[in-house]
Design a protein around this motif. Structure first.
Motif, short mmCIF file in Angstrom:
data_model
loop_
_atom_site.label_atom_id
_atom_site.label_comp_id
_atom_site.label_asym_id
_atom_site.label_seq_id
_atom_site.Cartn_x
_atom_site.Cartn_y
_atom_site.Cartn_z
N THR A 1 -3.80 2.57 1.86
CA THR A 1 -2.59 2.49 0.82
C THR A 1 -1.46 2.07 1.39
O THR A 1 -0.68 1.49 0.90
N GLU A 2 -1.18 2.38 2.59
CA GLU A 2 0.33 2.39 3.34
C GLU A 2 0.14 0.80 3.61
O GLU A 2 1.24 0.24 3.49
N GLN B 1 -5.95 -5.34 -2.69
CA GLN B 1 -5.37 -4.27 -3.31
C GLN B 1 -4.12 -4.49 -3.77
O GLN B 1 -3.63 -4.07 -5.01
N ALA B 2 -3.29 -5.31 -3.00
CA ALA B 2 -1.98 -5.64 -3.46
C ALA B 2 -1.57 -6.69 -4.54
O ALA B 2 -0.60 -7.04 -5.03
N THR C 1 -5.91 6.76 3.24
CA THR C 1 -4.49 6.87 2.96
C THR C 1 -3.63 5.75 3.80
O THR C 1 -2.74 5.18 3.44
N THR D 1 -1.22 -1.60 2.26
CA THR D 1 -1.36 -2.29 0.97
C THR D 1 0.20 -2.36 0.54
O THR D 1 0.45 -3.30 -0.28
N ASP D 2 0.86 -1.12 0.44
CA ASP D 2 2.32 -1.18 0.18
C ASP D 2 3.07 -2.30 0.86
O ASP D 2 3.71 -2.89 0.47
N SER D 3 3.00 -2.09 2.24
CA SER D 3 3.62 -3.10 3.01
C SER D 3 3.47 -4.26 2.89
O SER D 3 4.27 -5.10 2.77
N ARG E 1 2.27 -5.50 -0.23
CA ARG E 1 2.85 -6.00 -1.57
C ARG E 1 4.41 -6.23 -1.22
O ARG E 1 4.94 -7.05 -2.16
N LYS E 2 5.23 -5.46 -0.44
CA LYS E 2 6.50 -5.76 -0.24
C LYS E 2 6.83 -6.95 0.85
O LYS E 2 7.73 -7.83 0.52
#
Length: 298
Positions: free
Chosen positions: A52-53, A90-91, A49, A55-57, A59-60
């Motif tokens: 993943t968080e 992952q990103a 988890t 990775t999202d950061s 990616r942005k």
């Protein structure tokens, strides 16, 4: 013989006090395929988890904090920042910013430990293991010896290491070494099932309650905790389990037969003088629990 108090090892002050300078230093951009994880990585569990968080950061916003790496035979070894490296891949990133430094094995271990010890998502087992390894490096001994010397320092039987420990924990912002020794060092000796649960997020205060319970009760208590029970619930259940009568460890049939035999006046009349003395001596050694149950005087 008095043991010479070890001096803090060269390098830790530089790694600690040079953190801001490192952050301001220019970084290179390297392909993610040129980097590989380090054997010195303190982290053994990467929470999906949390990853993943991150990775999202990334990616942005991209990788905001460069990794720290050192040259190796087949590219570059990650000293600090393996989570960022994993999340970047992952990103979908093919390159990441990296600070490249020529570090010895000891410097690499110190940097990895210190970087990870200040990450909020390092679980308590990994934190305890990393801290002990840092202490061992500072004292110049293996981890078993470091553990023994920390316990001795906490008991007051080893005063030579106390100043070193105080300086180390203060410089690395690790809190109180006495509190760590008393409350967290024991984590490294917990049963594997409890360690696995801690790596999955079980808080060390609940783990401590379970680890202190008899082996026969630990699986039930662990299942409770993993099912959502809190500290007080687990502690209350442990108290209830330990209050139960212990499993029978004597042979009931044999006890019954002994009782019948020695209660027989006819049988007692068959005993000669020597046998009667032996029986009386045996009765004199009667366990206190039996004596109290029969209301016999001490």
């Amino acid at each position: 013989m008095t043991r010479k108090r070890p001096a803090p090892r060269t390098g830790i002050e530089g790694l600690l006090n040079g953190a801001s300078a490192l952050a301001e230093a220019p970084s290179a951009t390297l392909p993610v395929t040129d980097l590989r994880p380090s054997a010195f990585q303190p982290r053994r569990h990467f929470d999906e988890t949390s990853l993943t968080e991150l990775t999202d950061s990334i990616r942005k916003n991209g990788v905001l904090q460069p990794l720290l790496a050192r040259p190796s035979d087949n590219g570059y070894e990650i000293v600090a920042g393996e989570r960022r490296w994993r999340a970047a891949q992952q990103a979908g990133l093919t390159e990441v910013p990296v600070h490249i430094r020529d570090l010895t094995d000891e410097q690499a271990v110190r940097a990895a430990l210190l970087e990870n010890l200040h990450r909020e998502d390092l679980n308590q087992y990994e934190e305890a293991a990393a801290t002990l390894r840092l202490v061992a490096l500072t004292l110049g001994v293996d981890e078993d010896v470091a553990r023994a010397r920390m316990y001795a320092a906490a008991r007051g039987t080893n005063t030579e290491d106390r100043e070193v420990l105080e300086d180390l924990f203060a410089a690395a912002s690790l809190g109180s070494w006495q509190s760590f020794t008393t409350n967290k060092l024991r984590i490294l000796r917990y049963p594997d099932a409890i360690v696995t649960a801690m790596q999955g997020g079980l808080h060390y205060s609940i783990a401590a309650v379970i680890a202190a319970a008899p082996d026969i009760h630990q699986a039930e208590l662990l299942a409770m905790a993993q099912g959502g029970a809190g500290y007080r619930e687990v502690k209350a259940r442990r108290a209830a389990l330990e209050a139960r009568a212990t499993p029978l460890k004597v042979d009931p049939a044999r006890v019954t037969e002994v009782g019948k035999r020695i209660s027989s006046v006819k049988w007692l009349g068959t005993l000669d003088n020597k046998a009667q003395k032996e029986l009386q001596a045996w009765l004199n050694r009667m366990p206190d629990s039996v004596r109290k149950a029969m209301n016999l005087p001490d």
